[in-house]
Design an enzyme around this catalytic site. Structure first.
Site, PDB file in Angstrom:
ATOM      1  CE1 TYR A  16      26.092  -0.700 -33.973  1.00 58.08           C
ATOM      2  CE2 TYR A  16      25.402  -2.964 -34.318  1.00 58.08           C
ATOM      3  CZ  TYR A  16      26.374  -2.050 -33.964  1.00 58.08           C
ATOM      4  OH  TYR A  16      27.623  -2.499 -33.607  1.00 58.08           O
ATOM      5  N   GLY A  17      19.883   1.258 -35.379  1.00 52.69           N
ATOM      6  CA  GLY A  17      18.548   1.248 -35.979  1.00 52.69           C
ATOM      7  C   GLY A  17      18.341   2.223 -37.116  1.00 52.69           C
ATOM      8  CD  GLU A  33      20.542   3.552 -25.172  1.00 50.51           C
ATOM      9  OE1 GLU A  33      21.261   4.548 -25.340  1.00 50.51           O
ATOM     10  OE2 GLU A  33      20.714   2.466 -25.745  1.00 50.51           O
ATOM     11  CB  CYS A  72      21.453  -6.095 -31.983  1.00 56.90           C
ATOM     12  SG  CYS A  72      21.050  -4.559 -32.836  1.00 56.90           S
ATOM     13  CB  CYS A 115      13.467  -2.692 -30.465  1.00 57.76           C
ATOM     14  SG  CYS A 115      14.743  -1.566 -29.878  1.00 57.76           S
ATOM     15  CB  THR A 116      17.626  -5.033 -27.495  1.00 57.02           C
ATOM     16  OG1 THR A 116      18.011  -3.750 -28.018  1.00 57.02           O
ATOM     17  CG2 THR A 116      18.186  -6.127 -28.361  1.00 57.02           C
ATOM     18  CG  HIS A 117      16.630  -0.220 -25.975  1.00 55.96           C
ATOM     19  ND1 HIS A 117      17.456  -0.836 -26.881  1.00 55.96           N
ATOM     20  CD2 HIS A 117      17.364   0.739 -25.368  1.00 55.96           C
ATOM     21  CE1 HIS A 117      18.656  -0.268 -26.819  1.00 55.96           C
ATOM     22  NE2 HIS A 117      18.621   0.694 -25.912  1.00 55.96           N
ATOM     23  CG  ASP A 125      22.264  -4.490 -28.366  1.00 60.86           C
ATOM     24  OD1 ASP A 125      21.662  -4.542 -29.454  1.00 60.86           O
ATOM     25  OD2 ASP A 125      22.008  -3.612 -27.519  1.00 60.86           O
ATOM     26  CB  SER A 126      23.555  -1.285 -31.214  1.00 62.73           C
ATOM     27  OG  SER A 126      22.313  -1.346 -30.535  1.00 62.73           O
TER      28      SER A 126
HETATM   29  N1  DGL Z   1      19.604  -2.972 -30.285  1.00 58.83           N
HETATM   30  C1  DGL Z   1      18.806  -2.305 -31.293  1.00 58.83           C
HETATM   31  C2  DGL Z   1      17.764  -3.292 -31.832  1.00 58.83           C
HETATM   32  O1  DGL Z   1      17.366  -4.229 -31.169  1.00 58.83           O
HETATM   33  C3  DGL Z   1      18.149  -1.058 -30.770  1.00 58.83           C
HETATM   34  C4  DGL Z   1      19.071   0.100 -30.539  1.00 58.83           C
HETATM   35  C5  DGL Z   1      19.731   0.603 -31.804  1.00 58.83           C
HETATM   36  O2  DGL Z   1      19.065   1.245 -32.638  1.00 58.83           O
HETATM   37  O3  DGL Z   1      20.910   0.357 -31.945  1.00 58.83           O
HETATM   38  O4  DGL Z   1      17.340  -3.144 -32.937  1.00 58.83           O
END
Ligand code: DGL
Length: 278
Positions: free
Chosen positions: A49-50, A159, A80, A191-193, A17-18
């Protein structure tokens, strides 16, 4: 069974993941397929990454895949959404081990769950602008209407650990109001979060909206895929045998704290890797 096959089955699954968000996917893999070893890479130096371009996210993802292959993983999970949206197709062409993203499994569950044919997706700008969820959902049922909403501020709030906080409630409300008015009955946490603020999102959307966490289905599909490829580890694994290894590109200590707070297994340590070397 030959020794080679046994060795391959015992190899770890690579998950990347990012940053920390993919731990929600790793957590689900640990729960559903507890005999699998995991090598996790979080690109904490280059997150988010988003908001980055397809080319950049693809380049980063390629480096991470090379790193994971150097760790002799038997399969890779792109944990991700943004990397799954932008890079998965390219990565699939380039490597000869199974690779799975989180978007397709999430899209499948949502298409099955909706009754009124109106699905909302929340995610990063990259994921939403790629329209990847809509593309997959329409391949399953082209009459479904998919409405995307980028919610970029939710990532830093998670975060910062503000999982249950009035500030997060307020921001989430502003983003989600639009979707409430559109009468969706299913919402993908794309989104993972976001699974970490599932209760906040659920409270705002109300009981009539089904929340879909792609992590659950991803772990399920990974299990099926490993089984189909003859790669599912049959041997019981205890935690001590280097079962879960964590690598990051920066801030190992902060990562460790976050990971410890969301993985019930805890983690022993996270190592820093210079990912640009790969
Ligand atoms: N892991 C990213 C996603 O699921 C979220 C965080 C990011 O923007 O890197 O898209």
């Amino acid at each position: 069974m030959t020794g080679d096959r046994e060795q391959l089955m015992a190899a770890p699954v690579g998950v990347f993941d990012s940053g920390v968000g993919g731990l929600t996917v790793a957590r689900e893999i640990m729960r559903q397929i507890p005999n699998e070893k995991i090598v996790y890479f979080g690109d904490t130096a280059r997150v988010p990454y988003g908001s980055k371009s397809r080319d950049t996210v693809t380049r980063y993802s390629r480096q991470i895949v090379r790193f994971l292959q150097a760790q002799k993983v038997k399969a890779i999970v792109v944990a991700c959404n943004t990397a799954s949206a932008y890079a998965l197709d390219e990565l699939e062409k380039e490597i000869d081990i199974p690779i799975l993203g989180v978007v397709k499994p999430g899209a499948k569950v949502a298409a099955e769950a909706t009754k009124n044919g109106k699905i909302g997706v929340i995610g990063t700008e990259g994921t939403i602008n790629s329209h990847i969820y809509a593309t997959y959902i329409r391949q399953i049922n082209e009459s479904i209407n998919v409405i995307g909403k980028a919610c970029p501020l939710l990532v830093p709030l998670v975060e910062e650990g503000l999982l249950k906080d009035p500030v997060t409630d307020e921001i989430a409300m502003r983003y989600l109001n639009e979707l409430i008015d559109l009468d969706i009955d299913t919402l993908i946490l794309g989104c993972t979060h976001y699974p970490l603020i599932r209760s906040t999102v659920g409270k705002i959307m109300g009981d009539k909206v089904t929340l879909v966490n792609p992590a659950y289905e991803t772990a399920r599909e990974l299990k099926e895929l490993l089984f189909a490829e003859g790669l599912l580890n049959q041997k019981e694994m205890s935690l001590g045998e280097n079962k879960y290894r964590f690598f990051v590109s920066d801030g190992a200590e902060k990562f460790q704290q976050f990971a410890t707070s969301i993985l019930k297994y805890g983690i022993l340590s996270a190592k820093t890797v210079n990912i640009e070397d790969y």
